[in-house]
Write a protein that holds these residues in place. Sequence first.
Motif, short mmCIF file in Angstrom:
data_model
loop_
_atom_site.label_atom_id
_atom_site.label_comp_id
_atom_site.label_asym_id
_atom_site.label_seq_id
_atom_site.Cartn_x
_atom_site.Cartn_y
_atom_site.Cartn_z
N LEU A 1 29.24 38.26 42.66
CA LEU A 1 29.27 37.31 43.78
C LEU A 1 30.48 36.37 43.67
O LEU A 1 31.13 36.05 44.67
CB LEU A 1 27.97 36.49 43.80
CG LEU A 1 27.81 35.54 44.98
CD1 LEU A 1 27.42 36.31 46.24
CD2 LEU A 1 26.77 34.47 44.67
N VAL B 1 28.58 41.54 49.63
CA VAL B 1 27.92 41.18 48.36
C VAL B 1 26.87 40.11 48.61
O VAL B 1 25.75 40.19 48.08
CB VAL B 1 28.96 40.72 47.31
CG1 VAL B 1 28.27 40.17 46.08
CG2 VAL B 1 29.87 41.90 46.92
N GLU B 2 27.20 39.11 49.40
CA GLU B 2 26.25 38.02 49.66
C GLU B 2 24.98 38.55 50.34
O GLU B 2 23.86 38.27 49.90
CB GLU B 2 26.92 36.96 50.55
CG GLU B 2 25.98 35.94 51.17
CD GLU B 2 25.31 35.03 50.15
OE1 GLU B 2 25.97 34.62 49.19
OE2 GLU B 2 24.11 34.75 50.32
N LEU C 1 23.08 40.89 47.86
CA LEU C 1 22.42 40.18 46.76
C LEU C 1 21.20 39.41 47.26
O LEU C 1 20.16 39.38 46.59
CB LEU C 1 23.41 39.23 46.07
CG LEU C 1 22.86 38.45 44.88
CD1 LEU C 1 22.26 39.39 43.83
CD2 LEU C 1 23.95 37.59 44.25
N SER D 1 19.03 32.73 45.18
CA SER D 1 19.02 32.38 46.60
C SER D 1 17.78 31.56 46.96
O SER D 1 16.70 31.76 46.38
CB SER D 1 19.08 33.63 47.47
OG SER D 1 17.81 34.22 47.58
N PRO E 1 30.62 30.18 45.77
CA PRO E 1 30.09 30.42 44.41
C PRO E 1 30.61 29.43 43.38
O PRO E 1 29.97 29.22 42.35
CB PRO E 1 30.58 31.84 44.09
CG PRO E 1 30.86 32.48 45.40
CD PRO E 1 31.30 31.36 46.32
#
Length: 229
Positions: free
Chosen positions: A67, A81-82, A85, A123, A152
């Motif tokens: 991330l 990716v966000e 994930l 998250s 990040p």
Amino acid sequence: MISEPAHVHRLLADVKHVLFDFDGPICDIFAALPAPTIAATLRDYLAPLGLDLPPDIRAQVDPLEILRYAPTAGPLVAETVEAGLRGLELQAALTATPTPGTANVIKQLRTSGRRLAVVSNNSDAAIKTYTDNHGLLGYFDHISARALFQDPALLKPHPYLITQALGALGADPALTVLIGDSVTDIQSAKTAGILSIGYANTPGKEHHLHETGADAIINDMAQLTPPST
Ligand SMILES: [Mg+2]
């Protein structure tokens, strides 16, 4: 290296706000869906983009490191990716294993009049899902966690998430403690000017938590049961 019960109780006695790191102190989020599997799945999601991933990302087992890398490869990689994930963490939250003793500690600390928050690099959706499924969401006054498309760089060890929780709780940093199982938890607590308790959930971890400056070290969450109960 593990603190005497009296030391932990003295520290907790004056504390009005308790911040919990999520993965470790509250549950093992990756108990059934291991972090290396999630990292590999994120690379699968990126495969159609035809990237030449750096060697450390090709070998990376920590999804949060992928991330952190993603924005450096452009907005499409960051979004892939966000989104990936977030979905995988939600799936992991459904099969996470509760940390022994923590649910009781959360309830007793809240009943004793202290205010609680979660402070996590995971998250916010995964944390809300887990705490709701386990009947714990109502004990927390605030969840300070990774928001959608959050930078990040603002994740722990940066103090941003702690500062955000202090603001939401209206908390005095001197009367606030973070319980975390990582060196980065202790680092972020020190930078934010709050107390910290290291949860040494694997052998040998207590030395790293101690060297980073944790104010107390425990190896059993039940050691946080408030002194008055
Ligand atoms: Mg942790």
